[in-house]
Design an enzyme around this catalytic site. Sequence first.
Site, PDB file in Angstrom:
ATOM      1  N   GLU A   1       0.814  -1.227   0.000  1.00 38.33           N
ATOM      2  CA  GLU A   1       0.000   0.000   0.000  1.00 38.33           C
ATOM      3  C   GLU A   1       0.839   1.264   0.000  1.00 38.33           C
ATOM      4  OE1 GLU A   1      -2.546  -3.279   1.709  1.00 38.33           O
ATOM      5  OE2 GLU A   1      -0.483  -2.570   2.041  1.00 38.33           O
TER       6      GLU A   1
ATOM      7  N   GLY B   1       9.574  14.715   1.917  1.00 44.18           N
ATOM      8  CA  GLY B   1      10.902  14.109   1.949  1.00 44.18           C
ATOM      9  C   GLY B   1      10.954  12.681   2.453  1.00 44.18           C
TER      10      GLY B   1
ATOM     11  N   ASP C   1      21.074   4.816  -3.946  1.00 41.18           N
ATOM     12  CA  ASP C   1      20.971   3.398  -3.624  1.00 41.18           C
ATOM     13  C   ASP C   1      20.214   3.156  -2.321  1.00 41.18           C
ATOM     14  OD1 ASP C   1      23.009   4.552  -2.139  1.00 41.18           O
ATOM     15  OD2 ASP C   1      24.559   3.144  -2.762  1.00 41.18           O
TER      16      ASP C   1
ATOM     17  N   GLU D   1      22.101  11.966   4.931  1.00 39.80           N
ATOM     18  CA  GLU D   1      22.168  11.753   6.378  1.00 39.80           C
ATOM     19  C   GLU D   1      23.609  11.827   6.878  1.00 39.80           C
ATOM     20  OE1 GLU D   1      20.257  10.208   4.327  1.00 39.80           O
ATOM     21  OE2 GLU D   1      18.230  10.387   5.132  1.00 39.80           O
TER      22      GLU D   1
END
Length: 899
Positions: free
Chosen positions: A60, A422, A452, A485
């Site tokens: 979903e 985001g 990736d 990150e």
Amino acid sequence: MATDIRTSELKSPIDVAEFLFRRLHEVGVRGVHGVPGDYNLVALDYIPKAGLKWVGNCNELNAGYAADGYARVKGISAVVTTFGVGELSLLNAIAGAYSEYVPIVHIVGTPSTLSQRDGLLLHHTLGNGNFEVFADMSRDISCAKAKLNDPHDAAMLIDNAIRECWVQSRPVYITLPTDMVQKKIEGERLKTPIDLSFPSNESEKEDYVVDAVLKYLHAAKNPIILVDACAIRHRALEEVHEFIEKSGLPVFVAPMGKGAVDETLPTYGGVYAGNGSNAGVAERVESSDLVLSIGAIKSDFNTAGFTYRVSQLSTIDFHSGYMRVRYSEYPGVNMHGVLRKVTARMGKLNIEAGPKPDNEIAEKDQAMSQGEVITHDWLWPRVGQWLQPNDIVLTETGTANFGIWEAKFPKGVTAISQVLWGSIGYSVGACQGAALAAKETGHRRTILFVGDGSFELTAQELSTMIRNDLKPIIFVICNEGYTIERYIHGMDADYNDIQQWKYKDLVGVFGADPENSKTYQVKTKLEAEDLFKDENFSSAPYLQVSTLQSRVDINADKDSPLSFTMNESKKRKSEASNGDRAQKKSKQWRVPKQGQPNYVTPSIEPGDSGIWATFEMGREGKSTAELRDLFEEYAKKLYGILEEQADGDDSNEGTEADIEAEIEKEVQGMKSKSSKREALFQSVKMDMQCVLFFKTRPPVEPVSFIHTICKDAAEGATQRVRFVKRLSPMAMMGKATEEGLAKVADAVLGPVFHGHGDRLKFAIRPTRRNHNVMKRDDIIKQIARAVGGDHKVDLKGYDRLILVDVYRNVLGLSVVGSDYDELKQYNLAEIYNPTPKLGVKMSIGAVPEIEEKDDSSRADVAANDPGLKNVAIATNKSEEGNISLDPQRTANDTQLTAS
């Protein structure tokens, strides 16, 4: 409980489910996404009856992403889930669509109205008889809700929900109980299309607003247009394009507005995102005396960390539900009617040209030798050259999302990204939906750039693309982990690592026919160039997946999350993250204002010397002016040099000076290298509140220079500054790496501690701002080694204090004298107006973030290092196991952060 309508009363009986799906077909939906479940199975049988196609997704969440991508191409979409387990799995995608104004009709198959009435203990429930709990969860991320529990109002509720979805451009939530699917309702209503028109503005109010807009537009000397996402989402592009073309004004887009404007227009100037803007763009936008802002969404990523420098006093905002002219707001007046009337009545305007971007690759990035790795500075302009008119380009949250700003689009390109919400992995699902929409509307290439790490979250949607014979071109950028990150936090942390997959092999794993798919592995610029030149590849005849191998240089000069510095990339965004407004080396972006010289705003480079300064919140311009005056006074006093001034007056007490004006003033006053000397003091604007940096040049020696200023202040000199706080002299700057620290330490510490035989007592005080690569204890160890074992550490009775200041990817080092603490650590505000000392010591764990930001152990750094035994004297542990700071410094730093 559902009650029947007598069929004899209906002119054209139709089942509720068929009515719903036929209405979706009416507004343009052709493919319905979702996952089957026992509460929606019967309803799904009606999809082909209404001329629709069931897509079917792997889960979903992916279905929601796909519906989002589909809606951004077709204008609206639909997704079907089952009650509870299915709809909750979808909610992240629906929240993203709500956040970014994407119209999705979410249909939930629910238990029968009878089961709900009786509170039966059914599967997919919480077991408490509450059948409203999941609908309540969707309430705040839907602009309308339709519970089809009664055939008498089902048609009205369906029509209203679809209209609100279209007009508000946000998701709606429709529940379809199992016993309502086949209930008969009146089908005659289908002969009247749903009214999808936007509400008209009240004529008198609209004319008033138009007059106000025209008043400021005609008075403006150099206005510009800035287009953002809501111009797309609220279907105002026709009015926007007419306004752009007729006005002839320079036009720019925000990141979320990429693709909203025909970038082949001669007036198109590039992407504006504050410090993250294309080079030359910020200078033009921020110097404008009127910004016509259309559909703005001023989120953090869309403004490069809220670095917009456009005053509301020089802004007119056009929105779907209100207009704002400077600080006057007009609710209930939408932009569509206002834009049409302004375009019709505006007449001749004052026009000052803007930059003219292109896809030229900078000379430094053009090398194509064997083995030359792919850099982002090369990739994105090359992508811009390779794109074709009407392409659909999707970029994942991450390096691709920001890198695409550097590609100039051909006409008609649709850009899809999720800048505000985001959610990583979004783009793969969205690619499936966009590719399906492209297939339905004619041949348009669908191109995806995804990292990736993000790809691994939703990779199974490749299977859906294969099953539906979709033909996207997918580039998987192999960064070996979560790159964005890493730059935010944890550059070397294992939580930002991922398992490396054989990404291109997944095409075969998911069952693609080798004759109708192809994969590539690209590791160098040369291989990428060959791929872009491959006509068969570019024609997109079938599904194609290519891996792009790239390597992150974690010691690169510019390591902002917006810079994506690959192999010493030097994008303007990374320059901006270090307080620089530097321009790209390729000349096409350099567009100086009329009457101004070409220049590059100063930045901090290895080998520089200078002065860090902190100041009160919101006083950047005043503080810059104060310090310039103070420094020039002392330059004349100490060195007999009077710094030349540009015209202007910094003494205006009624308004806050603009830092950009300060920098502009400084640049205007600087002399060219051929005939005039370089400025003694050059301010470098930082992208951090309350901090700026002044570069210095000989004969100014920062340490003695600042010592003299503070000494005079302590001895009663007239207070010359009101907003400036601490001044931290830096004898030399370098890169914030072990190697960079070693170079700076050798240069600065050698003359003080080596070669003269004196045994000195010293202390070390490192400060880190927005930096988490070099640990505090490691800095102390490295400095202690550079000082050597002939000298002794003494926290309070030191002869010399070593200051190490690390900011993001630069560091500075200096050695100050024994009166540093007596002079309030060079805090002018404290010297002039001392605050009471704290009565107790504070542990380092309580020090504000500007002083210390890592969570590493504060244990004695020398405990296990025999070569650093002296350092043990410098680390007096408190009872809690933390190093105690001098209370004066702690108090001052606390005050600094609070201010």
